[in-house]
Design an enzyme around this catalytic site. Structure first.
Site, PDB file in Angstrom:
ATOM      1  N   ARG A  99       3.505   3.880  -0.742  1.00 31.30           N
ATOM      2  CA  ARG A  99       2.969   2.702  -1.404  1.00 31.30           C
ATOM      3  C   ARG A  99       2.788   1.531  -0.452  1.00 31.30           C
ATOM      4  O   ARG A  99       3.028   1.643   0.740  1.00 31.30           O
ATOM      5  CB  ARG A  99       3.912   2.298  -2.539  1.00 31.30           C
ATOM      6  CG  ARG A  99       4.111   3.410  -3.539  1.00 31.30           C
ATOM      7  CD  ARG A  99       4.872   2.920  -4.716  1.00 31.30           C
ATOM      8  NE  ARG A  99       4.365   1.607  -5.111  1.00 31.30           N
ATOM      9  CZ  ARG A  99       4.736   0.980  -6.207  1.00 31.30           C
ATOM     10  NH1 ARG A  99       5.619   1.535  -6.996  1.00 31.30           N
ATOM     11  NH2 ARG A  99       4.240  -0.198  -6.497  1.00 31.30           N
ATOM     12  N   ASP A 146       1.141   3.188 -10.824  1.00 30.52           N
ATOM     13  CA  ASP A 146       0.618   2.541  -9.631  1.00 30.52           C
ATOM     14  C   ASP A 146      -0.635   3.169  -9.047  1.00 30.52           C
ATOM     15  O   ASP A 146      -1.232   2.595  -8.154  1.00 30.52           O
ATOM     16  CB  ASP A 146       1.688   2.430  -8.563  1.00 30.52           C
ATOM     17  CG  ASP A 146       2.215   3.788  -8.130  1.00 30.52           C
ATOM     18  OD1 ASP A 146       1.744   4.805  -8.670  1.00 30.52           O
ATOM     19  OD2 ASP A 146       3.082   3.822  -7.256  1.00 30.52           O
ATOM     20  N   TYR A 172       9.192  10.974  -6.943  1.00 24.39           N
ATOM     21  CA  TYR A 172       9.413  11.657  -8.211  1.00 24.39           C
ATOM     22  C   TYR A 172      10.331  12.829  -7.899  1.00 24.39           C
ATOM     23  O   TYR A 172       9.956  13.704  -7.115  1.00 24.39           O
ATOM     24  CB  TYR A 172       8.102  12.182  -8.799  1.00 24.39           C
ATOM     25  CG  TYR A 172       7.179  11.097  -9.325  1.00 24.39           C
ATOM     26  CD1 TYR A 172       7.381  10.556 -10.587  1.00 24.39           C
ATOM     27  CD2 TYR A 172       6.112  10.640  -8.566  1.00 24.39           C
ATOM     28  CE1 TYR A 172       6.537   9.574 -11.077  1.00 24.39           C
ATOM     29  CE2 TYR A 172       5.265   9.653  -9.042  1.00 24.39           C
ATOM     30  CZ  TYR A 172       5.473   9.118 -10.301  1.00 24.39           C
ATOM     31  OH  TYR A 172       4.655   8.154 -10.790  1.00 24.39           O
ATOM     32  N   PRO A 189       3.580  11.484 -15.314  1.00 24.24           N
ATOM     33  CA  PRO A 189       2.885  10.477 -14.505  1.00 24.24           C
ATOM     34  C   PRO A 189       2.361  11.019 -13.179  1.00 24.24           C
ATOM     35  O   PRO A 189       1.672  10.302 -12.471  1.00 24.24           O
ATOM     36  CB  PRO A 189       3.990   9.435 -14.256  1.00 24.24           C
ATOM     37  CG  PRO A 189       5.260  10.198 -14.299  1.00 24.24           C
ATOM     38  CD  PRO A 189       5.040  11.341 -15.246  1.00 24.24           C
TER      39      PRO A 189
END
Lengths: 687, 687
Positions: free
Chosen positions: B283, B56, B291, B366
């Protein structure tokens, strides 16, 4: 021949789906979203929306409002940003020269600059937004035309009555397409003021003996006439347009030009010695709009022969004015012509049941880019007031402020346009002794001053039930000294603040979302100081108490920020104080990270210095009430909850079931620490 | 059982419609727009695009590239702007505290800040743009899976050959929906690296005995494998992934949290004493990505039991790390888990006929938000090169620079991620003597430095046929001193300039539209000085002459800015010089008002000071060649047209029919005045 007749009821009937009508529908769509049983209809006699030409300027204040409706982003992405105005005047040999440049938008008056985008695209974005916000409940119905309107005056004060009866006729597609002269280029003469009322009516009428559609009798609570300069609603109400016509006629072209004129991509005002004037408006997609003064004059009281006005005539005159620069047109998109006049009606409402808005109330020359803007801002003003009354949240006295706020502005606009358009159409003065000519210094000065007016940011509404000015005879008075550079009655100006939760710099104006809610901006001052925090604690205790305006005016089952939304802006850095230090849940509602802001340095966009720019004491702060349309309503001390009560009590209605006190516990991690502090503060208050 | 077999030809077959594949398709769509007979196909084995989760983060350089593709506006309107990184560490009692804040994007490195938006939305915008730009000619075909791939090595250098043969199988909807564990929450374990190659393949296979669809044999000029970490194309080519796995396992949640943690809307790195670490990524739409390091460790060489990884396990571990703050989840959108490893392949291409890109070439953790970005930037690099070769405009030597530019970057990324993820997963050092623990000062420092790397703006491509660095052994050399602060091989940085025609301030970077054209930025210097203007006149005479790179490399029937676009940026104010004073038509093409810019004061946004920031002499200027992907390629003096010739001759191909010299006359109003000046300048040149 008999026709089908049907009968129905609706809360609001909007007549006309141009900018004023669409803004009315968009404002009411928000209330329909909240209360889907509301019935709002919008009708238009044209079978499709327009695709070319018409109005195109969006002024700063309009864009600010569009931003708060969630529409600015899409519109700005397509629009052309006009930056500069270049002034051209003839020298002693009659050759035009650039004599100066000024910014198109006065620097500092808004976070937006004036742009242009053709009306059809703007209407498209409105239609999409109305559809989305209303959940598909409001759709423009066309082609429909009203034929009679009656008001039952005995019922106008009854909130449950439907005192206005309108009979609508459903038109065929064919008859709703206006009869034109048959030019190949799309032209706007059929909507220009060179056409008479009778001619416009005839253009939309069935020819004699033709088949007509069904009729509908609609019983309405409210009607809004947004049906243009020849407004049928206005004529039916018997309101007069007062003003005068000049003898100047102007032609308008939207075209991709082929020209070696150096400023063809700037807004320009060009005065020639003997051939008239031109205004250039550079547009999106390589298009440029040309307003070209024509040699033809209108005789007072005489009809103008419209067949004389063709694109060729307009281009030929433009070429004379542009000489020695070349001028031709490689793609002609639209043209029209109009006769300059300024007229306004003194009544905007009949019984606060039928309203008129936009061109129905005021017509003037298009060159200051005011028509579409003023039209939209009329119904931006009316929409939330009508929405609050319709949903039982406000008293009917609120509706009187529509006329009292918009009519004086329309009058000021007409006066401005009167002066401005005569300066534009007049011949330049040959020398200082030429008293009949227009002095180019006077013209430039008028342009600079006019830009502030034209931006829409200078509007200052008079004192009323919703504007508590300082020092006037009123129960509620603003304390001017609390925010020295904010004028009560003007739109609350935006400055950069930083969202405490994440450090994001953003314009405070973006928080003033147009959803029918009032806002209390709690400028919390230096919240790191315990004395100041004690003041905030007491304010928070009021907000959570059963007596607060929030507890009393928010309907049960709504969120606490539904009717009156409290936003806190402190003057500390994000290191000096934690979000969790603020009184919860009143100022810091549970899991809501969007209510607390800092006037502090940001990582990427510097320091907004909002307190300084607003003239607010960064230690003590203040409360500022902002109306649902973004206008500043009241300045008060943080403990002056009495003024809050009095302000809202004047025009809000208590719902049958109110939300009541806030019983949520303090949810933050520092709850214990704050509890002790609050108890101490409350103890002090007892003393 | 027999199946239908068909056969076809295509120019490019893209395998995989994730970020790398979609960027490849979008880059090639531009060439399809220009030359609609090109056949570009993109296939995917999944039956629909993804709707939740996945990557993202969008880094600065990615957003700059999206802007030049016309995609940034829509994506940024939906994305969440991460501003701040907060670092939390345990005190001596094991209680976490915020120990510092740093900006998420280093101020000054880009006109954009890093944002997050879920991969599905980004893919949606790509699909729309591919459709629009290609005129509907490129559509993702799914579910299709390649089964064999063969290269005829004898034909790889033949430009007209189709040396790659791929056999595709059409799957049923059912078999293309991957087999999952049956959790109600949408989960990404089936695409996580906790799954083996065999398991992934099996998830998309028909069960034994089931009905399969038809087969298609496609003869391709080029194939791009964008088929993810378990890339079938890579395995078929026999390329090895080299690297290592850690024993750390992390879980990922996309959720609306219910927490009193104060920085839940900031990006955070939280180290706990014994329970592992968390990274928070706030977000869009109130979602937050977590995470969460898990207690479970992977044994080297052992399979991990994936059934152990449920959202409940991840939430429970997050609660331990967050304590004493509360943590729960009110809406869980997606979850997955992964095993940290860093692996990269040393080959990105086979015979410059089959390429691999994205996760097929490099996999890593990531948390630095690099996966989707690096994947998209791989094919952003490859796309224009392949487009130019396919359309006969460049030699095949250009294609070698894909591997030579992207493989070293992938290696650097893997090295960065190796260090960074070990700092993230390691336990915090108890004290200075704790050599096994991670020093929090070292961690913070790595974060700050890592942000520059992660932004993508630091990429500096090595010297090659398309990067003419200074002082290296090469026929074409850049003169570094002409633009002291611009590094050849890095992306050309954007500064504000003012469009001369209208006074609009805009980022120079916005002019570097990704349409396959190179750009010559003509920094014209002080063009109001006659000597300098004479230099520009000579440069213009070269551009218009039959020998110029524009006359030779632009195909007939194209516009003169099609292959190499010249943009002029002078250092004068708009009052010191007129647009019409510039040499026309070379620098000021007829009726084109978008080619001349000024480094001057603007009305509303101050002075960009571009010359100063680039380190260019504001009197003498220089030429800067920028590649189609925005990277700086060459710095040269204004008269150094020899370097221009040599630079482009190395890799461009002359079309069969070239555009030839510019025979348009000077069209401006000052043509006479300029003609005299030019003749004088040319006479001086003769001397």
């Amino acid at each position: 021949m008999t026709h089908k007749e049907i009968e129905s009821h609706c809360d609001v009937l909007i007549v006309g789906a141009g900018p004023a009508g669409l803004m009315a529908a968009r404002m009411l769509a928000e209330f329909v979203r909240q209360q889907p049983e509301l019935k709002v209809r919008i009708i238009d006699k044209r079978s499709t929306k327009i695709y070319n030409g018409q109005a195109d300027g969006l002024q700063c204040r309009t864009i600010e409002s569009l931003q708060n409706l969630g529409l600015a982003g899409k519109i700005l992405a397509e629009a052309n940003d006009m930056c500069t105005i270049a002034l051209y005047n003839p020298d002693e040999n009659g050759v035009i020269h650039r004599t100066g440049r000024i910014p198109d938008t006065l620097p500092g008056i808004s976070r937006y600059r004036q742009v242009v985008l053709h009306q059809g695209r703007i209407e498209r974005h409105f239609l999409d937004s109305i559809d989305e916000v209303s959940g598909g409940r409001i759709q423009v119905e066309r082609p429909l035309i009203p034929e009679t309107l009656e008001i039952d005056e005995s019922k106008v004060e009854d909130p449950d009555a439907y005192p206005v009866t309108v009979r609508l006729r459903y038109m065929s597609e064919e008859e709703s397409t206006p009869v034109q002269f048959g030019h190949k280029t799309e032209n706007g003469l059929f909507r220009s003021n060179l056409q008479t009322v009778e001619e416009e009516d005839a253009a939309y009428r069935l020819p004699p003996g033709a088949e007509a559609g069904m009729y509908e009798t609609v019983h309405c609570k409210y009607v809004i006439g947004c049906d243009g300069g020849h407004s049928w609603v206005r004529r039916t109400l018997g309101f007069q347009m007062v003003g005068e016509q000049t003898d100047y006629i102007w032609g308008v072209l939207d075209a991709v030009p082929a020209s070696n004129f150096p400023d063809i991509r700037s807004r320009c005002a060009i005065h020639s010695t003997d051939s008239g004037s031109i205004m250039i408006i550079p547009r999106e997609k390589g298009l440029v709009r040309f307003y070209v003064q024509l040699q033809e004059r209108a005789e007072q009281g005489q009809r103008v022969n419209r067949t004389k006005f063709t694109p060729e005539v307009v281009i030929a005159n433009a070429q004379k004015i542009f000489a020695p620069y070349s001028f031709d047109v490689s793609q002609l998109d639209w043209f029209t012509a109009y006769h300059i006049g300024q007229r306004v009606t003194d009544r905007f409402s009949k019984d606060e049941r039928v309203f008129i808005a936009g061109d129905a109330c005021h017509t003037h020359s298009p060159k200051a880019g005011q028509g579409m803007n003023t039209s939209m801002m009329d119904t931006y003003n009316l929409g939330w007031k009508l929405g609050l009354v319709l949903t039982g949240r406000a008293k009917r006295n609120l509706l009187k402020t529509y006329e009292s706020e918009r009519q004086p502005f329309a009058q000021a606009l007409i006066d401005f346009d009167h002066r401005f358009s005569r300066l534009f159409s007049g011949k330049p003065a040959k020398d200082l002794a030429d008293e009949m000519g227009v002095s180019m210094d006077v013209f430039k000065d008028a342009f600079v001053k006019g830009n502030k007016f034209a931006s829409g940011t200078a509007i200052n509404y008079d004192e009323s039930v919703i504007v508590a000015k300082e020092g006037k005879a009123s129960t509620v008075r603003s304390k001017k000294e609390l925010a020295k550079y904010i004028e009560v009655g003007t739109r609350f100006p935006s400055e950069q603040v930083v969202r405490h939760s994440e450090g994001l710099p953003l314009p405070l104006g973006d928080l003033l979302v147009t959803n029918g809610a009032f806002r209390i901006l709690c400028f919390a001052g230096n919240a790191a100081d315990p004395t100041q925090m004690a003041r905030l604690d007491r304010f928070a205790a009021y907000l959570d108490s059963p007596e607060s305006v929030i507890s009393r005016y928010t309907p049960a089952s709504r969120k606490r920020d539904f009717a009156i939304d409290v936003i806190t802006i402190h003057s500390n850095s994000r290191e000096e104080i934690e979000m969790h230090d603020f009184p919860a849940p009143a100022l810091y509602p549970k899991y809501n990270y969007d209510k607390i802001y800092a006037d502090c340095e940001s990582w990427h966009c510097g320091h907004g210095k909002a307190y300084e720019k607003y003239g607010i004491d960064s230690e003590r702060g203040c409360l500022i009430v902002v109306r649902p349309d973004g206008y500043t309503a009241l300045l008060a001390e943080i403990e002056d909850t009495k003024s809050l009560d009095e302000y809202f009590d004047t025009f809000l209605l208590q719902p049958t079931h109110a939300l009541g006190p806030n019983t949520e516990p303090d949810w933050t991690i520092y709850a214990q620490r704050k509890k002790a502090r609050r108890e101490e503060a409350l103890a002090q208050r007892e003393l």
